[in-house]
Design an enzyme around this catalytic site. Sequence first.
Site, short mmCIF file in Angstrom:
data_model
loop_
_atom_site.label_atom_id
_atom_site.label_comp_id
_atom_site.label_asym_id
_atom_site.label_seq_id
_atom_site.Cartn_x
_atom_site.Cartn_y
_atom_site.Cartn_z
N LYS A 81 -16.50 -11.62 65.25
CA LYS A 81 -16.12 -11.83 66.65
C LYS A 81 -17.03 -10.92 67.48
O LYS A 81 -17.55 -9.92 66.98
CB LYS A 81 -14.66 -11.41 66.85
CG LYS A 81 -13.97 -12.05 68.01
CD LYS A 81 -13.24 -13.33 67.65
CE LYS A 81 -12.60 -13.95 68.88
NZ LYS A 81 -11.85 -15.16 68.59
N GLY A 180 2.97 -22.07 78.37
CA GLY A 180 1.53 -22.10 78.67
C GLY A 180 0.98 -23.49 78.50
O GLY A 180 0.90 -24.01 77.39
N VAL A 181 0.63 -24.12 79.63
CA VAL A 181 0.10 -25.49 79.55
C VAL A 181 -1.32 -25.52 80.10
O VAL A 181 -1.65 -26.27 81.02
CB VAL A 181 1.05 -26.52 80.23
CG1 VAL A 181 2.25 -26.77 79.35
CG2 VAL A 181 1.51 -26.04 81.62
N GLY A 182 -2.15 -24.66 79.53
CA GLY A 182 -3.58 -24.64 79.87
C GLY A 182 -4.31 -25.65 79.00
O GLY A 182 -3.80 -26.75 78.77
N ASN A 183 -5.46 -25.26 78.47
CA ASN A 183 -6.27 -26.21 77.69
C ASN A 183 -5.52 -26.76 76.48
O ASN A 183 -5.33 -27.97 76.36
CB ASN A 183 -7.56 -25.52 77.20
CG ASN A 183 -8.50 -25.25 78.36
OD1 ASN A 183 -8.61 -26.06 79.28
ND2 ASN A 183 -9.16 -24.11 78.33
N VAL A 184 -5.06 -25.87 75.61
CA VAL A 184 -4.40 -26.34 74.38
C VAL A 184 -3.02 -26.92 74.72
O VAL A 184 -2.65 -28.00 74.24
CB VAL A 184 -4.23 -25.20 73.35
CG1 VAL A 184 -3.57 -25.72 72.08
CG2 VAL A 184 -5.57 -24.57 73.01
P1 NAD Z 1 -5.83 -21.30 78.67
O1 NAD Z 1 -6.22 -20.08 79.39
O2 NAD Z 1 -6.51 -22.59 78.99
O3 NAD Z 1 -4.25 -21.56 78.84
C1 NAD Z 1 -3.30 -20.54 78.80
C2 NAD Z 1 -2.22 -20.91 79.81
O4 NAD Z 1 -1.18 -19.94 79.71
C3 NAD Z 1 -2.70 -20.88 81.27
O5 NAD Z 1 -2.32 -22.06 81.93
C4 NAD Z 1 -2.01 -19.65 81.84
O6 NAD Z 1 -1.72 -19.77 83.22
C5 NAD Z 1 -0.75 -19.61 81.00
N1 NAD Z 1 -0.08 -18.31 80.98
C6 NAD Z 1 -0.63 -17.07 80.98
N2 NAD Z 1 0.33 -16.13 80.96
C7 NAD Z 1 1.51 -16.81 80.92
C8 NAD Z 1 2.87 -16.40 80.88
N3 NAD Z 1 3.22 -15.10 80.88
N4 NAD Z 1 3.83 -17.34 80.84
C9 NAD Z 1 3.50 -18.65 80.86
N5 NAD Z 1 2.23 -19.10 80.90
C10 NAD Z 1 1.25 -18.19 80.93
O7 NAD Z 1 -5.98 -20.95 77.10
P2 NAD Z 1 -6.05 -21.96 75.89
O8 NAD Z 1 -7.45 -22.20 75.52
O9 NAD Z 1 -5.14 -23.10 76.16
O10 NAD Z 1 -5.43 -21.05 74.73
C11 NAD Z 1 -4.03 -20.79 74.68
C12 NAD Z 1 -3.73 -19.85 73.54
O11 NAD Z 1 -4.15 -20.41 72.30
C13 NAD Z 1 -4.44 -18.50 73.63
O12 NAD Z 1 -3.61 -17.51 73.08
C14 NAD Z 1 -5.66 -18.67 72.74
O13 NAD Z 1 -6.12 -17.44 72.22
C15 NAD Z 1 -5.08 -19.54 71.65
N6 NAD Z 1 -6.09 -20.35 70.94
C16 NAD Z 1 -6.84 -21.23 71.64
C17 NAD Z 1 -7.78 -22.01 70.98
C18 NAD Z 1 -8.62 -23.03 71.71
O14 NAD Z 1 -9.21 -23.90 71.06
N7 NAD Z 1 -8.69 -22.97 73.03
C19 NAD Z 1 -7.94 -21.88 69.58
C20 NAD Z 1 -7.12 -20.98 68.88
C21 NAD Z 1 -6.19 -20.22 69.58
#
Ligand code: NAD
Length: 357
Positions: A81, A180-184
């Site tokens: 990393k 959390g309804v971001g990307n994943v």
């Molecule tokens: P992202 O930033 O797109 O989405 C995260 C979401 O969580 C955002 O919408 C944010 O506003 C919300 N959030 C933050 N704090 C919050 C809280 N206290 N309560 C409710 N919602 C909250 O990130 P992502 O890419 O969707 O990743 C989400 C998680 O999955 C992270 O922990 C990341 O490390 C993990 N992850 C992601 C991937 C990937 O392919 N993107 C792969 C493995 C693990």
Amino acid sequence: MVEIFQDLVSYGHEQVSFFQDKQSGLKAIVGIHSTVLGPALGGCRMWNYATEADALKDVLRLSRGMTYKAAVAGLKLGGGKAVIIGDARKDKTEEMLKAFGRSVEMLGGRYFTAEDVGMSVADMDVLRTQTKYAVGGSNQGGSGDPSIMTAFGVFQGMKAAVKFAGLGEDLNGMTVAVQGVGNVGHHLCSYLSAAGARLVVTDIYQPNIDRIVEEFGAEVVAADDIYSVECDVFAPCALGAVLNSRSVPLLKTKVIAGAANNQLENESDGHELMRRGIVYSPDYAINAGGLINVSAELTSYNKELVLGKVSQIHGTIATILQMSKDEGIPPHVAADRMAEQRLKEKKPVAARATASV
Ligand code: NAD
């Protein structure tokens, strides 16, 4: 005196490299935890760390986690990393990214970088002008945004976990609380909605909530209320350390299956979930879809093959949960044992640069 080697020994790292570029202001640390199973692969996080010691600690912890994630996913990859110290919104420049790309190139293929917090697909494209050892870009065979494959893997693992919990495998009619309804989280809601699940969601960013309500008719709760939602599955897809001594007593779920990294604040929280009879799907085992996706670039990217490999997360979660039951240990301990067994079976080899990205 700073006791850096003490940490390296206790985490078991092979190598930690510091890079600086005066002109662009780059300050980066690359942690290569293990190349026993293959070259180390793991994202680069750009974060405004309070201290350099915090940055070092983060890269050590995250790179070790990648070794375990790759091992459990059955990938011929080691764990690594990188962190760049700085505010991604204010400090990141093309010059800095290029300097980081040259730094990665200097490691000669022992470490492949990719996206993490603060780094985008477009940033990978810039890195790839300087190094062969960056994946997850949009050009030259890059696989782009990994989050859809991460969500697909979580969806598969969730089905295995609900089956193990005795709820059947059909998510139709089940209630899933998504934090959390971001990307994943967004992609996961899409799979769940298509499967007929009832969605209860929360987020701290209103536009992301609006999108989920509009697309899937999800019910919304306040951020702090998500833990006490009566549901079949709780899916943490926001932050780490959300399963802790404050939240676990509030849970009214039978299963936990989500994408967030490092969900357990402490080891004891995993034991408490087991004591309460809540089936926990270990984070790095269920969220490996994105890693599987970018790793496919090291040979020749084929989406069908990737989907097949990500689907195997179903079997991995089923195996870990069965092992946990048979041995009377929490699932997170079973996952660690599975990873350590795979590492033990493999003799250390010199990491080779197998990619032509
Ligand atoms: P992202 O930033 O797109 O989405 C995260 C979401 O969580 C955002 O919408 C944010 O506003 C919300 N959030 C933050 N704090 C919050 C809280 N206290 N309560 C409710 N919602 C909250 O990130 P992502 O890419 O969707 O990743 C989400 C998680 O999955 C992270 O922990 C990341 O490390 C993990 N992850 C992601 C991937 C990937 O392919 N993107 C792969 C493995 C693990």
